[in-house]
Enzyme design. Structure first.
Site, PDB file in Angstrom:
ATOM      1  CB  CYS A  31       0.589   1.645   6.313  1.00 49.19           C
ATOM      2  SG  CYS A  31      -0.584   0.388   5.771  1.00 49.19           S
ATOM      3  CG  HIS A  87       0.336   1.598   1.020  1.00 47.73           C
ATOM      4  ND1 HIS A  87       1.112   1.518   2.156  1.00 47.73           N
ATOM      5  CD2 HIS A  87       0.723   2.741   0.384  1.00 47.73           C
ATOM      6  CE1 HIS A  87       1.934   2.553   2.202  1.00 47.73           C
ATOM      7  NE2 HIS A  87       1.717   3.309   1.143  1.00 47.73           N
ATOM      8  CG  ASP A 105       3.088   6.369   0.850  1.00 42.41           C
ATOM      9  OD1 ASP A 105       3.304   5.783   1.930  1.00 42.41           O
ATOM     10  OD2 ASP A 105       3.038   5.773  -0.243  1.00 42.41           O
TER      11      ASP A 105
END
Length: 231
Positions: A31, A87, A105
């Site tokens: 990520c 994250h 996201d």
């Protein structure tokens, strides 16, 4: 980023994306690199300022590296809840419109991008009663600094004998402007001791000049961005 145990809750959401998500490079479990490339792409296509000054990279983690997030594609649950070790998302300050801040996201099933208020209430859920070890902290980094100084040689995605835990991106490792080859841990690491006690003018100014930004908790997140409007 890797997931472990899932934790309970429920909400269903579906929405049209305002930008085609297929435009953005994506590698599962990476990520931080996905957001790095997303920031660059948003600048390139004119959705963000050319220098990324309206973008902020947000690392979400805690001391236990167990952070529950809802509406995540990797979840097997209807409510999309999963525990990540960390994250990373991008938050953009818009110049106009009803929602001044929006969240990008690539791992979420919420609108892409989603208004910050919606993302906070549905994906973060600060009002949800969590055990203390699941409380999330947010390292907010100004994108122009992140794009200059972030580096990863992907060592965190190898096991003890050097095998990949998750297959890496096909492009070259990201090396920082100053030659550093890996500093991901410094972005991920957050603790209560790092957290700002109050959102002040100095703390807001600091995020615009400090390489690793600043750390806020889940109840301070929206307040921090709302105060950015005046800077």
């Amino acid at each position: 980023m890797t997931s472990n145990v899932e934790v309970p809750s429920a909400v269903d959401s579906s929405s049209k994306t305002s930008v085609d998500i297929s435009m953005f490079d994506y590698t599962p479990s990476y990520c931080e690199e996905n957001v790095y490339l997303l920031c660059k792409k948003l600048c390139l296509i004119g959705v963000a300022d050319a220098d990324g000054s309206d973008l902020f990279v947000v690392f979400i983690s805690n001391e236990k590296k167990q952070v529950p997030m809802w509406h995540q594609k990797a979840s097997s649950r209807a409510d999309g809840v999963i525990l990540w070790d960390y994250h990373v998302v991008c938050i953009q300050r818009k110049k106009e419109g009803k929602s001044l801040f929006q969240v990008w996201d690539l791992d979420s099933t919420l609108p892409f991008p989603a208004p910050l208020a919606l993302y906070a209430s549905e994906a973060v859920r600060p009002s949800f009663q969590l055990y203390p070890e699941y409380q999330r902290l947010f390292r907010v980094v100004h994108a122009p600094l992140f794009l200059r100084f972030f580096a990863s040689d992907r060592r965190h995605m190898k096991d003890s004998v050097g095998n990949w835990i998750s297959q890496p991106p096909t492009y070259e490792n990201i090396v920082a402007e100053d030659g550093i080859v890996h500093n991901l841990d410094e972005y991920i690491h957050v603790s209560a001791a790092d957290m700002v006690s109050d959102i002040t003018h100095d703390s807001i100014s600091g995020v615009l000049s400090q390489k690793f930004g600043l750390v806020v908790n889940e109840t301070q997140l929206e307040d921090f961005f709302s105060r950015l409007v005046d800077t």
